[in-house]
Design a protein around this motif. Structure first.
Motif, PDB file in Angstrom:
ATOM      1  N   GLN A   5       0.835  -1.196   0.000  1.00 47.89           N
ATOM      2  CA  GLN A   5       0.000   0.000   0.000  1.00 47.89           C
ATOM      3  C   GLN A   5       0.869   1.245   0.000  1.00 47.89           C
ATOM      4  OE1 GLN A   5      -2.645   0.395   3.342  1.00 47.89           O
ATOM      5  NE2 GLN A   5      -1.241  -0.593   4.727  1.00 47.89           N
ATOM      6  N   SER A   6       0.333   2.294  -0.556  1.00 48.26           N
ATOM      7  CA  SER A   6       1.066   3.551  -0.620  1.00 48.26           C
ATOM      8  C   SER A   6       1.179   4.160   0.768  1.00 48.26           C
ATOM      9  CB  SER A   6       0.353   4.535  -1.549  1.00 48.26           C
ATOM     10  OG  SER A   6      -0.829   5.013  -0.929  1.00 48.26           O
ATOM     11  N   SER A   7       2.116   5.094   0.894  1.00 46.62           N
ATOM     12  CA  SER A   7       2.279   5.778   2.173  1.00 46.62           C
ATOM     13  C   SER A   7       1.030   6.575   2.526  1.00 46.62           C
ATOM     14  CB  SER A   7       3.503   6.694   2.133  1.00 46.62           C
ATOM     15  OG  SER A   7       3.356   7.671   1.119  1.00 46.62           O
ATOM     16  N   PHE A   8       0.330   7.081   1.514  1.00 44.09           N
ATOM     17  CA  PHE A   8      -0.886   7.836   1.803  1.00 44.09           C
ATOM     18  C   PHE A   8      -1.942   6.936   2.437  1.00 44.09           C
ATOM     19  CE2 PHE A   8      -5.016   9.676   0.949  1.00 44.09           C
ATOM     20  CZ  PHE A   8      -4.835  10.957   1.452  1.00 44.09           C
ATOM     21  N   ASP A   9      -2.110   5.721   1.885  1.00 43.40           N
ATOM     22  CA  ASP A   9      -3.090   4.792   2.448  1.00 43.40           C
ATOM     23  C   ASP A   9      -2.689   4.347   3.848  1.00 43.40           C
ATOM     24  OD1 ASP A   9      -4.878   4.780   0.310  1.00 43.40           O
ATOM     25  OD2 ASP A   9      -3.756   3.226  -0.742  1.00 43.40           O
ATOM     26  N   ALA A  10      -1.399   4.190   4.081  1.00 42.30           N
ATOM     27  CA  ALA A  10      -0.934   3.706   5.387  1.00 42.30           C
ATOM     28  C   ALA A  10      -0.854   4.813   6.425  1.00 42.30           C
ATOM     29  CB  ALA A  10       0.434   3.047   5.235  1.00 42.30           C
ATOM     30  N   PHE A  11      -0.343   5.983   6.026  1.00 40.05           N
ATOM     31  CA  PHE A  11      -0.038   7.035   6.999  1.00 40.05           C
ATOM     32  C   PHE A  11      -0.787   8.345   6.771  1.00 40.05           C
ATOM     33  CE2 PHE A  11       4.066   4.742   6.111  1.00 40.05           C
ATOM     34  CZ  PHE A  11       3.979   3.878   7.172  1.00 40.05           C
ATOM     35  N   GLY A  12      -1.504   8.455   5.644  1.00 39.19           N
ATOM     36  CA  GLY A  12      -2.207   9.691   5.327  1.00 39.19           C
ATOM     37  C   GLY A  12      -1.304  10.778   4.787  1.00 39.19           C
ATOM     38  N   HIS A  13      -0.076  10.414   4.403  1.00 42.23           N
ATOM     39  CA  HIS A  13       0.886  11.373   3.857  1.00 42.23           C
ATOM     40  C   HIS A  13       1.653  10.710   2.719  1.00 42.23           C
ATOM     41  CE1 HIS A  13       3.536  14.851   3.890  1.00 42.23           C
ATOM     42  NE2 HIS A  13       4.560  14.019   3.818  1.00 42.23           N
ATOM     43  N   GLU A  14       1.881  11.445   1.638  1.00 42.97           N
ATOM     44  CA  GLU A  14       2.604  10.886   0.494  1.00 42.97           C
ATOM     45  C   GLU A  14       4.122  10.943   0.716  1.00 42.97           C
ATOM     46  OE1 GLU A  14       1.557   9.291  -2.149  1.00 42.97           O
ATOM     47  OE2 GLU A  14      -0.574   9.729  -2.053  1.00 42.97           O
ATOM     48  N   TYR A  15       4.766   9.798   0.622  1.00 44.08           N
ATOM     49  CA  TYR A  15       6.215   9.712   0.555  1.00 44.08           C
ATOM     50  C   TYR A  15       6.496   9.097  -0.807  1.00 44.08           C
ATOM     51  CZ  TYR A  15       6.098  10.430   5.592  1.00 44.08           C
ATOM     52  OH  TYR A  15       5.868  10.947   6.835  1.00 44.08           O
ATOM     53  N   PRO A  16       7.207   9.783  -1.699  1.00 41.99           N
ATOM     54  CA  PRO A  16       7.323   9.314  -3.080  1.00 41.99           C
ATOM     55  C   PRO A  16       7.970   7.941  -3.227  1.00 41.99           C
ATOM     56  CG  PRO A  16       8.778  11.190  -2.662  1.00 41.99           C
ATOM     57  CD  PRO A  16       7.903  11.034  -1.456  1.00 41.99           C
ATOM     58  N   TYR A  17       8.761   7.524  -2.272  1.00 37.83           N
ATOM     59  CA  TYR A  17       9.428   6.226  -2.366  1.00 37.83           C
ATOM     60  C   TYR A  17       8.571   5.080  -1.839  1.00 37.83           C
ATOM     61  CZ  TYR A  17      10.407   7.425   2.486  1.00 37.83           C
ATOM     62  OH  TYR A  17      10.272   7.792   3.797  1.00 37.83           O
ATOM     63  N   LEU A  18       7.383   5.373  -1.298  1.00 42.15           N
ATOM     64  CA  LEU A  18       6.491   4.323  -0.803  1.00 42.15           C
ATOM     65  C   LEU A  18       5.198   4.307  -1.609  1.00 42.15           C
ATOM     66  CD1 LEU A  18       6.837   4.455   3.093  1.00 42.15           C
ATOM     67  CD2 LEU A  18       7.643   2.686   1.541  1.00 42.15           C
ATOM     68  N   GLU A  19       5.323   3.904  -2.868  1.00 41.08           N
ATOM     69  CA  GLU A  19       4.162   3.751  -3.733  1.00 41.08           C
ATOM     70  C   GLU A  19       3.600   2.344  -3.575  1.00 41.08           C
ATOM     71  OE1 GLU A  19       5.195   4.493  -7.788  1.00 41.08           O
ATOM     72  OE2 GLU A  19       6.306   6.311  -7.302  1.00 41.08           O
ATOM     73  N   ALA A  20       2.370   2.163  -3.981  1.00 42.01           N
ATOM     74  CA  ALA A  20       1.791   0.818  -4.019  1.00 42.01           C
ATOM     75  C   ALA A  20       2.355   0.105  -5.243  1.00 42.01           C
ATOM     76  CB  ALA A  20       0.273   0.903  -4.120  1.00 42.01           C
ATOM     77  N   VAL A  21       2.849  -1.112  -5.048  1.00 39.18           N
ATOM     78  CA  VAL A  21       3.345  -1.930  -6.161  1.00 39.18           C
ATOM     79  C   VAL A  21       2.769  -3.340  -6.027  1.00 39.18           C
ATOM     80  CG1 VAL A  21       5.489  -0.622  -6.466  1.00 39.18           C
ATOM     81  CG2 VAL A  21       5.486  -2.612  -4.977  1.00 39.18           C
ATOM     82  N   ILE A  22       2.583  -3.992  -7.153  1.00 37.89           N
ATOM     83  CA  ILE A  22       2.108  -5.379  -7.160  1.00 37.89           C
ATOM     84  C   ILE A  22       3.247  -6.267  -6.684  1.00 37.89           C
ATOM     85  CG2 ILE A  22       1.252  -7.282  -8.603  1.00 37.89           C
ATOM     86  CD1 ILE A  22      -0.725  -4.979  -8.348  1.00 37.89           C
ATOM     87  N   THR A  23       2.966  -7.162  -5.771  1.00 37.33           N
ATOM     88  CA  THR A  23       3.991  -8.086  -5.301  1.00 37.33           C
ATOM     89  C   THR A  23       4.027  -9.297  -6.237  1.00 37.33           C
ATOM     90  OG1 THR A  23       2.487  -9.171  -3.770  1.00 37.33           O
ATOM     91  CG2 THR A  23       3.786  -7.352  -2.902  1.00 37.33           C
ATOM     92  N   PRO A  24       5.214  -9.815  -6.534  1.00 37.31           N
ATOM     93  CA  PRO A  24       5.327 -10.888  -7.524  1.00 37.31           C
ATOM     94  C   PRO A  24       4.995 -12.279  -7.000  1.00 37.31           C
ATOM     95  CG  PRO A  24       7.486 -10.242  -6.769  1.00 37.31           C
ATOM     96  CD  PRO A  24       6.509  -9.320  -6.110  1.00 37.31           C
ATOM     97  N   GLU A  25       4.677 -12.404  -5.732  1.00 37.11           N
ATOM     98  CA  GLU A  25       4.338 -13.727  -5.196  1.00 37.11           C
ATOM     99  C   GLU A  25       2.846 -13.821  -4.987  1.00 37.11           C
ATOM    100  OE1 GLU A  25       4.035 -11.489  -1.370  1.00 37.11           O
ATOM    101  OE2 GLU A  25       5.085 -11.232  -3.236  1.00 37.11           O
ATOM    102  N   LYS A  26       2.332 -15.019  -5.045  1.00 33.23           N
ATOM    103  CA  LYS A  26       0.923 -15.214  -4.708  1.00 33.23           C
ATOM    104  C   LYS A  26       0.811 -15.155  -3.192  1.00 33.23           C
ATOM    105  CE  LYS A  26      -0.636 -17.773  -8.676  1.00 33.23           C
ATOM    106  NZ  LYS A  26      -1.271 -18.970  -9.190  1.00 33.23           N
ATOM    107  N   ALA A  27      -0.204 -14.466  -2.731  1.00 27.56           N
ATOM    108  CA  ALA A  27      -0.382 -14.298  -1.295  1.00 27.56           C
ATOM    109  C   ALA A  27      -0.786 -15.614  -0.646  1.00 27.56           C
ATOM    110  CB  ALA A  27      -1.455 -13.251  -1.033  1.00 27.56           C
TER     111      ALA A  27
END
Length: 153
Positions: free
Chosen positions: A5-27
């Protein structure tokens, strides 16, 4: 597959290095079955303000942008997802609740807080031949990796 999850979703603030990315493993999927009486008992232990009724009111989940549960409404009371996860020992904020005849099945996907690098995803990427720099730059976009020797010059 899930995403961080992005930093905004987690902390309510945008940090450009903490974007949401798809993880390559099956959960990994985890299931917990909770009989109705145990479900009600645990909720009552959590808060005496919850009015437990005999009427079956299915839990309602509220999700954030990354698909993680933000809150759970049970017996017309909102409970934060983190509190609900603690009450029922759920490993991830990506979960669903299925009502069954004798109670509920809580199915969760993945584990952890979902911010930053997925260790299982990093391991999968490594197995597929990516090096540590490629893995770090995938999860922490826009960052520059500097070695100690480069830093001392």
């Amino acid at each position: 597959y899930i995403s961080t999850q992005s930093s905004f979703d987690a902390f309510g603030h945008e940090y450009p290095y903490l974007e949401a990315v798809i993880t390559p493993e099956k959960a990994q999927t985890s299931e917990i079955m909770v009989i109705e009486s145990e479900f009600k008992r645990k909720l009552k232990e959590y808060s005496e303000n919850i009015v437990i009724t005999d009427t079956s009111i299915p839990p309602v989940l509220k999700f954030n942008r990354s698909g993680r549960v933000e809150s759970v409404n049970v017996f017309l009371t909102d409970i934060s997802a983190s509190d609900f996860a603690e009450i029922f020992d759920i490993r991830s904020m990506i979960f669903e609740i299925e009502e069954i005849k004798s109670g509920y099945v809580i199915r969760s996907y993945g584990s952890g807080h979902g911010v930053g690098m997925s260790l299982a995803g990093a391991e999968k990427m490594s197995e597929n031949g990516l090096n540590y720099r490629e893995i770090l730059l995938y999860y922490f976009r826009g960052c520059k990796i500097v070695s100690q020797s480069e830093n001392n010059q």
